[in-house]
Motif scaffolding. Structure first.
Motif, PDB file in Angstrom:
ATOM      1  N   ARG A 123       0.788  -1.019  -0.135  1.00 36.06           N
ATOM      2  CA  ARG A 123      -0.044  -0.086  -0.164  1.00 36.06           C
ATOM      3  C   ARG A 123       0.777   1.151  -0.072  1.00 36.06           C
ATOM      4  O   ARG A 123       0.541   2.220  -0.544  1.00 36.06           O
ATOM      5  N   GLY A 124       1.992   1.244   0.781  1.00 35.63           N
ATOM      6  CA  GLY A 124       2.930   2.567   0.822  1.00 35.63           C
ATOM      7  C   GLY A 124       3.139   2.912  -0.652  1.00 35.63           C
ATOM      8  O   GLY A 124       2.906   3.975  -0.887  1.00 35.63           O
ATOM      9  N   GLY A 125       3.683   2.123  -1.471  1.00 31.48           N
ATOM     10  CA  GLY A 125       4.057   2.421  -2.936  1.00 31.48           C
ATOM     11  C   GLY A 125       2.957   2.947  -3.552  1.00 31.48           C
ATOM     12  O   GLY A 125       2.829   3.757  -4.507  1.00 31.48           O
ATOM     13  N   ARG A 126       1.498   2.185  -3.455  1.00 30.64           N
ATOM     14  CA  ARG A 126       0.375   2.422  -4.261  1.00 30.64           C
ATOM     15  C   ARG A 126      -0.102   3.713  -3.677  1.00 30.64           C
ATOM     16  O   ARG A 126      -0.659   4.618  -4.706  1.00 30.64           O
ATOM     17  N   ALA A 127      -0.152   4.208  -2.597  1.00 34.53           N
ATOM     18  CA  ALA A 127      -0.700   5.294  -1.985  1.00 34.53           C
ATOM     19  C   ALA A 127       0.227   6.544  -2.594  1.00 34.53           C
ATOM     20  O   ALA A 127      -0.487   7.495  -2.963  1.00 34.53           O
ATOM     21  N   LEU A 128       1.295   6.383  -2.607  1.00 33.83           N
ATOM     22  CA  LEU A 128       2.075   7.359  -3.104  1.00 33.83           C
ATOM     23  C   LEU A 128       2.191   7.652  -4.695  1.00 33.83           C
ATOM     24  O   LEU A 128       2.188   8.758  -5.197  1.00 33.83           O
ATOM     25  N   ALA A 129       1.860   6.494  -5.279  1.00 31.18           N
ATOM     26  CA  ALA A 129       1.707   6.638  -6.727  1.00 31.18           C
ATOM     27  C   ALA A 129       0.343   7.278  -7.023  1.00 31.18           C
ATOM     28  O   ALA A 129       0.106   8.164  -7.851  1.00 31.18           O
ATOM     29  N   ALA A 130      -0.707   6.705  -6.267  1.00 28.75           N
ATOM     30  CA  ALA A 130      -1.752   7.026  -6.364  1.00 28.75           C
ATOM     31  C   ALA A 130      -1.973   8.914  -5.988  1.00 28.75           C
ATOM     32  O   ALA A 130      -2.883   9.682  -6.703  1.00 28.75           O
ATOM     33  N   ALA A 131      -1.212   9.538  -4.923  1.00 26.24           N
ATOM     34  CA  ALA A 131      -1.255  10.725  -4.524  1.00 26.24           C
ATOM     35  C   ALA A 131      -0.358  11.448  -5.456  1.00 26.24           C
ATOM     36  O   ALA A 131      -0.366  12.651  -5.728  1.00 26.24           O
ATOM     37  N   GLY A 132       0.355  10.788  -6.401  1.00 23.70           N
ATOM     38  CA  GLY A 132       1.454  11.486  -7.087  1.00 23.70           C
ATOM     39  C   GLY A 132       2.472  12.229  -6.368  1.00 23.70           C
ATOM     40  O   GLY A 132       3.228  13.412  -6.731  1.00 23.70           O
ATOM     41  N   SER A 133       2.709  11.695  -5.039  1.00 22.52           N
ATOM     42  CA  SER A 133       3.782  12.399  -4.043  1.00 22.52           C
ATOM     43  C   SER A 133       4.875  11.679  -3.778  1.00 22.52           C
ATOM     44  O   SER A 133       4.893  10.415  -3.965  1.00 22.52           O
ATOM     45  N   VAL A 137       4.262  16.275   2.342  1.00 24.79           N
ATOM     46  CA  VAL A 137       3.042  16.862   2.279  1.00 24.79           C
ATOM     47  C   VAL A 137       2.433  17.729   3.330  1.00 24.79           C
ATOM     48  O   VAL A 137       2.400  17.107   4.219  1.00 24.79           O
ATOM     49  N   GLY A 138       2.111  18.912   2.788  1.00 26.70           N
ATOM     50  CA  GLY A 138       1.526  19.720   4.039  1.00 26.70           C
ATOM     51  C   GLY A 138       0.229  20.390   3.679  1.00 26.70           C
ATOM     52  O   GLY A 138      -0.043  20.832   2.436  1.00 26.70           O
ATOM     53  N   HIS A 139      -0.739  20.492   4.650  1.00 27.20           N
ATOM     54  CA  HIS A 139      -2.039  20.980   4.213  1.00 27.20           C
ATOM     55  C   HIS A 139      -2.425  21.743   5.337  1.00 27.20           C
ATOM     56  O   HIS A 139      -2.771  21.160   6.480  1.00 27.20           O
ATOM     57  N   ASN A 140      -2.041  23.129   5.670  1.00 23.58           N
ATOM     58  CA  ASN A 140      -2.413  23.780   6.736  1.00 23.58           C
ATOM     59  C   ASN A 140      -1.600  23.340   7.949  1.00 23.58           C
ATOM     60  O   ASN A 140      -0.528  23.172   7.941  1.00 23.58           O
ATOM     61  N   ARG A 141      -2.485  22.872   8.953  1.00 25.67           N
ATOM     62  CA  ARG A 141      -1.508  22.240  10.362  1.00 25.67           C
ATOM     63  C   ARG A 141      -1.229  20.882  10.098  1.00 25.67           C
ATOM     64  O   ARG A 141      -0.391  20.342  10.881  1.00 25.67           O
ATOM     65  N   LEU A 142      -1.639  20.238   9.112  1.00 30.11           N
ATOM     66  CA  LEU A 142      -1.364  18.750   8.771  1.00 30.11           C
ATOM     67  C   LEU A 142      -0.190  18.450   7.882  1.00 30.11           C
ATOM     68  O   LEU A 142       0.028  19.383   6.836  1.00 30.11           O
ATOM     69  N   ARG A 143       0.844  17.716   8.478  1.00 34.68           N
ATOM     70  CA  ARG A 143       1.978  17.571   7.600  1.00 34.68           C
ATOM     71  C   ARG A 143       2.443  16.082   7.808  1.00 34.68           C
ATOM     72  O   ARG A 143       2.098  15.283   8.642  1.00 34.68           O
ATOM     73  N   PRO A 146       6.094  10.924   3.989  1.00 35.62           N
ATOM     74  CA  PRO A 146       6.287   9.487   3.453  1.00 35.62           C
ATOM     75  C   PRO A 146       7.587   8.670   3.592  1.00 35.62           C
ATOM     76  O   PRO A 146       7.574   7.688   3.556  1.00 35.62           O
ATOM     77  N   ASP A 147       8.855   9.646   3.541  1.00 37.08           N
ATOM     78  CA  ASP A 147      10.016   8.922   3.747  1.00 37.08           C
ATOM     79  C   ASP A 147       9.938   8.196   5.267  1.00 37.08           C
ATOM     80  O   ASP A 147      10.556   7.282   5.644  1.00 37.08           O
ATOM     81  N   GLU A 164      -3.931   4.021   8.247  1.00 36.28           N
ATOM     82  CA  GLU A 164      -4.086   5.518   8.527  1.00 36.28           C
ATOM     83  C   GLU A 164      -3.388   6.299   7.769  1.00 36.28           C
ATOM     84  O   GLU A 164      -3.866   7.540   7.225  1.00 36.28           O
ATOM     85  N   PHE A 165      -2.143   6.391   7.700  1.00 35.67           N
ATOM     86  CA  PHE A 165      -1.146   7.096   7.222  1.00 35.67           C
ATOM     87  C   PHE A 165      -1.494   7.382   5.482  1.00 35.67           C
ATOM     88  O   PHE A 165      -1.606   8.348   5.079  1.00 35.67           O
TER      89      PHE A 165
END
Length: 238
Positions: A123-133, A137-143, A146-147, A164-165
């Motif tokens: 899932r780790g590699g798949r999630a990164l590929a799906a997110a294109g990340s 990744v930062g989104h306001n107070r969330l950071r 992936p490494d 969850e991650f």
């Protein structure tokens, strides 16, 4: 290097069958016959994933999961695949709420267990590929990093499971997109993988609870009749 899988079940035949099937898939296996032995084996050998039966003597799988998720570091984010009897739906739901990654219902096909173990590990590699990340990744107070597989809210680390991650990473990397439950399953598991909507809802509920304790009440937004997307992540009331 092959993945190390700990098989925990009080039925020696089940352990033998799964050990053979996972071994054929190129994984290294070890076994434990009860919950106490499982905790000792995890502390001693740090497996990559645990296949964990719910109903066992001395300490059941739910308690093992609860203790692991209460730990920092090893155990806190260890992937867990539950084995559950067909009539134990409540236990399966509780297991997901405790932070299990997935479950398989007995009687099961060894091939299905191997497929689900492989899916969790990939899932780790798949999630990164799906997110294109490929970076933080930062989104306001969330950071999200992936490494390091680390999540933070306003600079404070938040212990999350692997699933969850990956769920947070997917949503946060595409903040304007609303994901249906089926789309989330497809992005994290692969098309056609059999996971129920309840599993996704349980993961969403778990991660919301963890961040809400730090003020992250607007972490994930529900779009009624559609699905989920990342929230504003400003600490505002949800």
């Amino acid at each position: 290097m092959s993945h190390k899988i700990l098989i925990v079940d009080d039925d020696a035949h089940i352990r033998e069958v799964l050990s053979f099937a996972l071994g054929k898939a190129g994984m290294e296996t070890s076994e434990a016959g009860d919950g106490e032995a499982a905790l000792a084996a995890i502390e001693r050998a740090s497996p990559d994933l645990v296949v964990l039966d719910i109903n066992m003597p001395r300490m059941d799988g739910l308690e093992v999961c609860r203790r692991l998720r209460g730990q920092q570091g090893t155990g806190g984010d260890l992937p867990i695949l539950f084995l559950s009897s067909r009539d134990d739906e409540i236990d399966r739901v509780v297991g997901l709420e405790l932070g299990a990654d997935d479950y398989v219902v007995k009687p099961f096909s060894p091939r299905e267990v191997v497929a689900r173990v492989s899916a969790i590990l990939k899932r780790g590699g798949r999630a990164l590929a799906a997110a294109g990340s490929s970076g933080p990744v930062g989104h306001n107070r969330l950071r999200l990093d992936p490494d390091a597989w680390e999540a933070e809210w306003a600079g404070t680390p938040v212990p999350v499971t692997v699933t969850e991650f990956q769920l947070l990473l997917l949503l946060a990397s595409l903040p304007s997109k609303v994901f249906t439950r089926d789309a989330i399953i497809d992005r994290l598991h692969g098309p056609g993988f059999a996971v129920t909507d309840r599993t996704i809802d349980s993961h969403i509920r778990n991660v919301r609870h963890k961040f809400a304790s730090l003020g992250g009440t607007d972490l994930i937004e529900t779009r009624a009749g559609v699905g989920y997307r990342i929230g504003r992540c400003l600490g505002e009331p949800g």
